[in-house]
Design an enzyme around this catalytic site. Structure first.
Site, mmCIF file in Angstrom:
data_model
loop_
_atom_site.group_PDB
_atom_site.id
_atom_site.type_symbol
_atom_site.label_atom_id
_atom_site.label_comp_id
_atom_site.label_asym_id
_atom_site.label_seq_id
_atom_site.Cartn_x
_atom_site.Cartn_y
_atom_site.Cartn_z
ATOM 1 N N CYS A 190 0.833 -1.206 0.000
ATOM 2 C CA CYS A 190 0.000 0.000 0.000
ATOM 3 C C CYS A 190 0.866 1.253 0.000
ATOM 4 O O CYS A 190 0.557 2.243 -0.671
ATOM 5 C CB CYS A 190 -0.914 0.011 1.222
ATOM 6 N N ASP A 601 36.643 18.402 17.820
ATOM 7 C CA ASP A 601 37.233 19.728 17.858
ATOM 8 C C ASP A 601 37.492 20.073 19.326
ATOM 9 O O ASP A 601 36.849 19.521 20.224
ATOM 10 C CB ASP A 601 36.272 20.729 17.223
#
Length: 928
Positions: A190, A601
């Site tokens: 479907c 970082d």
């Protein structure tokens, strides 16, 4: 639209690309194109694909689109000079012969063309065929078709990147995104039918249908009614739902209605089926052997027919709709199975003489029990599905529905919909902030844990920002509304989560591909099974044919397969949002689950991102307060972070700043100036050397500061060294614990920073990181990530989402630390709303758990069908002498769907991290 039939020619071609966000995406496209026959060389970046060889353009575009990206130009041009069908055919022949055109659709007034030609080249080609592309001013009413109102048909003509592609970037939360509630879907088949129907609507650029939530996310400048009409024509129902709260209420109401109806239908079916089955199990005859049995079972047959019409009518109606649209779905299998059992039984009742005596068995109980068990399974599945979006509902509930407006009429409570930017609002103690805004008067502490995950209330004063959904703890505030409605941070987060839940990972797309052919395949298997039993089965062959074919149809329902991944994605993404983790696309979770290296970082990620004065050494006759007063006075007008740290330290000790004169900045060295009668120098060692200040005896102190991760700032007063100040960006309190969590899971943690080797190493030691890559400029960070990938690593890059953008894009997964800013949200696949590295560990753990859950569901669904279909077909009959009952098959099918849904809901209980982290983080963290 016609596909070009030109023979692939050896040529060079440049094809524009869309939705290619990074070189990692480009690499995927490169690899896929290199696998195509006839392609000699491929060069792909984020904007273009450059190809050489025997290029089949249609195949190239199809390959790129299958990866979720866009390729080629799409033009919708007006035409002039075509007077008949022969003219259209002539231009079509020209387009078909050009290898640079993939698809086209030509009428006497318009040409819609998809390919590698820009608008100028396409116009030239049309003119070479003897026709014209008129400008807007040249188009008459007679020439213009209804499509001429399209923006792509107006002059000046523009180039449009191809836009019909699978959804890949769910962050495009603009006015072109529309949500529809879909009804009537029961399985993955479907989903495929609805997606195909919506894709045929004009101006639709992307569509994603979610079976778990029964929703469709459609992007494009569309007419909603056209989408609703297309879905209706496909045999389903659709309604537009733009408002998040309205959508939730509508979904809840829809789920309750469906649940109650399923329970009623299941109850009626089982009320008839259970007594019938008990009759057969406890020795009652189910054979037609007399006129009395004919009448008795005939009445039962009519009752069963009434049951099929009332309780199972939707299966047959939906199966008929599917048949009319040339497709098959779960409803087709259920209708065929229950219908076949009833029709066979009724024929036996009406014409028993047509069957051998041993074949006069009725199966009305099978029709009733199958219908009851399957419908009961749907009811339980519906109830479980209603719990999958609890996390999103918690977010929606954060925002109040009213606000206290302050205007010339005084203070009054008004609906939130009436609030506009610029209005003045009152926030009372204990109240939730209704919209984003800025405080005008008042101070208070606000609980922002549901947005940032920080358990400590934030102190807010005039000028500070407020976010919708946070809670005012104490004082009364007057604030100005800035972002309202869908523009608030909370609304954007809800939109991001909702769109991510509508996306599909690669596993889901694989399941969709299988589901598209699954039901027709099952029907073929059922026919083959019946044929085999007819020719080689024992007497009565009709009984064995019926039981085997019906059982195959019932047990092979693809409902579990269709629910396997969307259920896990919906729950997993909602759970991630509770922990302050925003995920752009379900694919990101699949990638994150395979990460083995995390690159961090330093500034603002491992550290606070706010330099502070942490160390100090004083020399000579000046006191600590004197030195700090003079240094802060010198730096009071500077904007450098180090200067602000010195001024902040003086202000914290309530030291007065003195007037400054003769200020002079020396780039690369520091600053100088006169404060009162003193000449001040402040900067690095090179400045001291340049000005003849002897620092040899204090060198050890400077090195100690560097070893501790602090930047050494030299202060000289009247030609004498007076102090060395150590300024550092301190490690966040939880960074070391978060790094330890990652390492404990076998993940390598690397620091990547532009800072000096000595300072970076000092911070790394504090955080417990063994490998440091220092002194790297922002444009070099992506190269470092690329080198790690080339060595076989699967890399997640964690940064602030701005300076680290190239590296974030290069990594398999970019994770942005931030406070929910637009830049942070747009810069990576994952965004951590709470500023804590524990969020990285949480994200990876949740991603692994979600991927594991998806695989469990898919494995269960595949194994169920792989084992179930042969069992239903009778593979064990030679060994056991019996066939699997259709009733057992119905129960197994219902159980498979319930199992998938229940397993996905287990993710709602998943808590990432160790028990210590759970106590300190999860109880207060995230969007909870």
């Amino acid at each position: 639209m016609t596909i070009s039939t030109s023979i692939p020619a050896r040529m060079d071609m440049t094809l524009p690309l869309g939705k290619v966000r990074c070189m990692n995406c480009a690499g995927k496209i490169t690899q896929a194109l290199q696998a195509l026959d006839g392609i000699d060389t491929v060069a792909v970046d984020t904007q273009y694909a450059r190809l050489s060889g025997q290029v089949d353009l249609a195949k190239v575009i199809e390959t790129i689109e299958s990866l979720g990206y866009e390729a080629g130009y799409q033009h919708d041009l007006p035409l002039a000079g075509l007077s008949c069908g022969k003219c259209v055919a002539k231009l079509e022949a020209v387009f078909a012969a050009d290898p640079r055109i993939a698809r086209f659709d030509v009428s006497k007034t318009r040409a819609v063309v998809r390919g590698a030609l820009d608008v100028a080249a396409l116009t030239t080609l049309i003119q070479s065929a003897g026709y014209q592309v008129p400008s807007q001013s040249e188009q008459t009413d007679e020439q213009a078709s209804p499509a001429s109102s399209s923006s792509s048909a107006t002059a000046p003509l523009t180039e449009n990147t191809a836009t019909v592609a699978p959804i890949d970037n769910p962050l495009e939360t603009d006015a072109d995104s529309h949500y529809f509630l879909i009804s009537g879907m029961t399985c993955a088949s479907c989903v495929s039918s609805v997606e195909k129907a919506i894709q045929q609507v004009d101006a639709v650029t992307a569509v994603s249908v979610n079976l778990a939530e029964r929703t469709a996310l459609v992007q494009g400048d569309i007419d909603p009614e056209s989408v609703i009409h297309a879905v209706s024509d496909a045999g389903y129902g659709a309604e537009l739902s733009e408002d998040e709260r309205t959508r939730r209420e509508r979904q809840q109401a829809q789920n309750k209605t469906v649940y109650r109806q399923h329970l009623l239908n299941a109850g009626l079916a089982l009320a008839l089926g259970i007594p019938l089955m008990a009759w057969g199990l406890f020795g009652g005859s189910m054979m037609i052997d007399s006129t009395t049995s004919q009448w008795g079972w005939g009445i039962i047959g009519l009752l069963t027919l009434a049951l099929l019409v009332y309780s199972g009518g939707h299966y047959f109606r939906d199966a008929w709709k599917a048949f009319r649209h040339h497709r098959a779905s779960m409803d087709t299998l259920v209708a065929l199975g229950t219908g076949a059992a009833w029709f066979y039984s009724m024929f036996v009742v009406l014409k028993p003489e047509w069957f051998p005596a041993q074949a006069r068995h009725v199966y009305f109980e099978a029709s009733a029990m199958i219908l009851g068990l399957i419908t009961l399974g749907h009811a339980l599945e519906t109830r479980a599905r209603g719990r999958t979006s609890k996390a999103l509902e918690k977010l929606i509930d954060l925002q109040p529905q009213t606000a206290i407006l302050v205007d010339d009429q005084g203070e009054r409570e008004v609906p939130l919909a009436e609030i506009k930017p610029g209005m003045k609002l009152r926030l009372r103690p204990g109240a939730k902030v209704p919209v984003d805004g800025v405080i005008e008067t008042g101070e208070s502490y606000l609980d922002e844990s549901m947005l940032t995950g920080e358990p400590v209330p934030a102190h807010k004063k005039p000028g500070d920002a407020l976010h919708a959904g946070t809670i005012n703890q104490s004082g009364s505030l007057l604030f100005i509304a800035r972002q309202v409605g869908n523009q608030t941070l909370l609304a954007r987060i809800i939109g991001l989560v909702r769109q991510a839940q509508s996306s599909k990972p690669k596993l889901a797309r694989m399941a969709d591909s299988i589901s598209a052919i699954f039901v027709p395949t099952v029907m073929i298997i059922a026919i083959v099974t019946a044929t085999i039993w007819y020719y080689v089965g024992p007497e009565p062959v009709s009984i064995y044919m019926l039981v085997a074919a019906t059982t195959v149809l019932i047990i092979a329902c693809p409902c579990a397969l269709g629910l396997a991944t969307p259920m896990s994605v919906t729950v997993g993404l909602g759970r991630a949002a509770e922990y302050g983790i925003l995920i752009r696309h379900a694919d990101a979770m699949q990638l994150a689950a395979n990460i083995d290296t995390v690159v961090l970082d330093k500034t603002g990620t491992l550290t606070e991102g706010k330099p502070v004065l942490t160390h100090s050494h004083f020399y000579g006759d000046f006191t600590e307060d004197q030195v700090l007063t003079l240094a802060a006075s010198l730096e009071q007008g500077a904007e450098h972070p180090l200067a602000k740290a010195i001024v902040a330290a003086a202000q914290a000790q309530s030291l007065p700043l003195k007037p400054l004169s003769q200020f002079h900045a020396q780039p690369g060295y520091g600053v100088s100036g006169q404060v009162e009668t003193h000449n001040i120098l402040l900067g690095n060692r090179a400045l001291m050397t340049k000005e003849g200040i002897n620092t040899a005896s204090q060198e050890a102190d400077a090195l100690t500061l560097s070893d501790d991760g602090a930047t050494a700032i030299f202060v000289a007063i009247d030609g004498q060294l007076a102090a060395i100040l150590g300024i550092s960006d301190p490690l966040r309190a939880d960074s070391a614990a978060a790094v330890a969590r990652l390492q404990a899971k076998g993940i390598e943690v690397i620091m990547l920073t532009g800072d000096t080797e000595r300072t970076a190493s000092a911070i790394a030691r504090q955080a417990g990181i063994n490998k440091v890559i220092a002194g790297v400029l922002p444009d070099g960070k992506s190269q470092e990530v690329r080198q790690l990938q080339q060595s076989g690593k699967h890399v997640a890059m964690v940064g602030d989402g701005i300076n680290d953008a190239p590296a974030l894009a290069q990594a398999e997964i970019g994770i942005a630390m931030g406070s929910g800013s637009d830049v942070a949200i747009e810069s990576a696949q994952l965004t951590l709303v709470r500023h804590s590295l524990h969020g990285v560990a949480d994200a990876l753990e949740l991603s692994s758990a979600t991927l594991r859950n998806m695989k469990q569901n898919l494995f269960g669904a595949f194994v169920y069908n792989t084992l179930g279909i042969p069992l239903a077909a009778g593979i064990l009959y030679p060994f056991t002498g019996s066939l699997l009952s259709p009733v057992i098959a119905g129960a197994a099918m219902a159980l498979s769907s319930i199992t998938v849904v229940s397993n996905a809901n287990r993710l709602r209980l998943f808590r990432p991290g160790s028990s210590q982290v759970q106590t300190s983080q999860t109880k207060s963290g995230g969007l909870r």
